[in-house]
Scaffold this active site. Structure first.
Site, PDB file in Angstrom:
ATOM      1  N   GLY A  69     -26.990 -20.198   4.692  1.00 31.55           N
ATOM      2  CA  GLY A  69     -27.764 -20.817   3.617  1.00 31.55           C
ATOM      3  C   GLY A  69     -27.733 -22.253   3.634  1.00 31.55           C
ATOM      4  O   GLY A  69     -27.406 -22.823   2.548  1.00 31.55           O
TER       5      GLY A  69
ATOM      6  N   SER B 163     -17.968 -19.225  -6.857  1.00 32.12           N
ATOM      7  CA  SER B 163     -18.477 -19.688  -8.163  1.00 32.12           C
ATOM      8  C   SER B 163     -17.323 -19.637  -9.322  1.00 32.12           C
ATOM      9  O   SER B 163     -16.453 -18.793  -9.123  1.00 32.12           O
ATOM     10  CB  SER B 163     -19.702 -19.157  -8.786  1.00 32.12           C
ATOM     11  OG  SER B 163     -19.842 -19.680  -9.899  1.00 32.12           O
TER      12      SER B 163
ATOM     13  N   TYR C 177     -25.221 -11.754 -11.723  1.00 25.26           N
ATOM     14  CA  TYR C 177     -24.725 -12.695 -10.646  1.00 25.26           C
ATOM     15  C   TYR C 177     -22.983 -12.570 -10.651  1.00 25.26           C
ATOM     16  O   TYR C 177     -22.343 -12.731  -9.561  1.00 25.26           O
ATOM     17  CB  TYR C 177     -25.184 -13.926 -11.035  1.00 25.26           C
ATOM     18  CG  TYR C 177     -24.574 -15.015 -10.383  1.00 25.26           C
ATOM     19  CD1 TYR C 177     -25.007 -15.436  -8.985  1.00 25.26           C
ATOM     20  CD2 TYR C 177     -23.679 -16.095 -10.677  1.00 25.26           C
ATOM     21  CE1 TYR C 177     -24.592 -16.454  -8.272  1.00 25.26           C
ATOM     22  CE2 TYR C 177     -23.169 -17.272 -10.190  1.00 25.26           C
ATOM     23  CZ  TYR C 177     -23.862 -17.285  -8.665  1.00 25.26           C
ATOM     24  OH  TYR C 177     -23.118 -18.428  -7.902  1.00 25.26           O
TER      25      TYR C 177
END
Length: 285
Positions: free
Chosen positions: A15, A145, A158
Site C-alpha cells: 500500500g 489503527s 473497519y
C-alpha cells in the site's frame, strides 16, 4: 534490524501509492534499507517515485504490483522479490481501506469486503512472507489503527477488521518469536492522507441515505472533520514504523502520537467498558 554496512536489509511494504505507505517507503530507504514498494495499481507509482527522487533514494526503491486480496498476486510479488534479492528482512503490512457506515444500512457485503482488504489481505501477505522472515530472523510490522483497540461509531466493519488483525498478530507473535521473528502492530490515530477520502468519497450522499441513523451520522461526521483538522502527517506516522524497523527490540504495540496513546490507553485500562462507551457516545449526539 541493522541496516549498516554492505548487508543492506530488504523490506517489503504494501500500500505505498499514497499516505503512510508512501512515507514509510521513502523513510525506510533513507534509513539505508532496500525497499520493495508494492501497490495494487503500479500506474499510481508517480508520487512515490517523485518523493523517492526528491529524497535522493530512488535507487533503493523498487515498485512491484501486489493486490493483497489476490493470493496469486501476493505469491507472484513475493517470488519476484526473492528472485531479485534472495531474502526479505522485514514486511510492513500497510495496505488497507476505510469504511464508514452501519450494518442495517450497508449490509453484510460491505462488511465482507472490508474484512477482505483489511484482515484477510494481511493474513495472506503474512502467510506468504513468513518463510523468508523465519530464515532472516526478521520483522513483521502491521499498521492497524486506534480503531483496532477502541470500537468507533459508524466504523463497525473497519474496526472489526482491525480488531481481528490485532488479535491475529497478538496470537502469532509468541509463535514466530521462537524463530527470532519480531511482530509489531502500529496504531495511528487521525492521519492527514487520501485514506479518509477513500473511506467516504461522498459524505452528503452517505448521510442522505442513512435513514433513521442520519442525525447520529451527521454528528459523527462533524466531529470527525474537526479531528482531522489537527491530524498528524503521514511522515510523522511513518516515523513510528521506522522505529519498529530499526529498534534493537521493538515493542509489540506502538502508537504514533500522544493522542493515540491516550485514546488507546482509555480502552486498555477500562475493564468494564464504561469509559469507552461514555467517550464514544458523545461522538453521535
Amino acid at each position: 534490524m541493522d541496516t549498516q554496512g554492505n548487508d543492506m536489509k530488504t523490506v517489503l511494504i504494501t500500500g505505498t501509492s499514497s499516505g503512510i505507505g508512501l512515507a514509510t517507503a521513502v523513510a525506510a530507504a533513507r534509513a539505508g534499507m532496500r525497499v520493495i514498494a508494492t501497490m495494487r495499481d503500479t500506474g499510481k507509482a508517480g508520487p512515490l517515485r517523485h518523493a523517492a527522487a526528491a529524497a535522493g533514494v530512488a535507487d533503493r526503491v523498487e515498485v512491484l504490483r501486489l493486490d493483497v486480496v489476490d493470493p496469486a498476486s501476493v505469491s507472484s510479488c513475493v517470488a519476484e522479490a526473492i528472485d531479485r534479492h534472495g531474502r526479505l528482512d522485514a514486511v510492513v503490512n500497510n495496505a488497507g481501506a476505510g469504511r464508514v457506515g452501519t450494518i442495517e444500512i450497508g449490509g453484510t457485503d460491505e462488511v465482507r469486503s472490508t474484512m477482505e482488504v483489511n484482515f484477510f489481505g494481511v493474513v495472506e501477505v503474512t502467510r506468504a512472507t513468513l518463510p523468508q522472515l523465519r530464515a532472516s530472523r526478521g520483522r513483521l510490522i502491521t499498521v492497524t489503527s486506534v480503531g483496532g483497540v477502541v470500537g468507533q461509531p459508524f466504523n463497525e466493519a473497519y474496526c472489526a477488521a482491525k480488531f481481528a488483525v490485532e488479535g491475529f498478530m497478538e496470537s502469532l507473535a509468541p509463535v514466530v518469536a521462537t524463530f527470532g521473528v519480531d511482530v509489531t502492530v502500529v496504531e495511528p490515530g487521525a492521519v492527514a492522507s487520501e485514506f479518509v477520502t477513500s473511506a467516504v468519497p461522498d459524505l452528503p450522499a452517505l448521510v442522505n441515505t442513512a435513514g433513521p441513523y442520519a442525525p447520529a451520522l451527521q454528528a459523527y461526521v462533524d466531529r470527525t472533520r474537526k479531528s482531522f483538522g489537527t491530524a498528524q502527517t503521514a511522515d510523522e506516522a511513518a516515523a513510528s514504523i521506522i522505529e519498529a524497523l530499526t529498534a534493537e527490540k521493538p515493542a509489540f504495540r506502538i502508537q504514533t502520537s500522544d493522542w493515540a496513546r491516550g485514546f488507546v490507553g482509555t480502552k486498555l485500562t477500562d475493564l468494564d467498558g464504561s469509559a469507552v462507551q461514555s467517550l464514544t457516545d458523545a461522538w453521535v449526539r
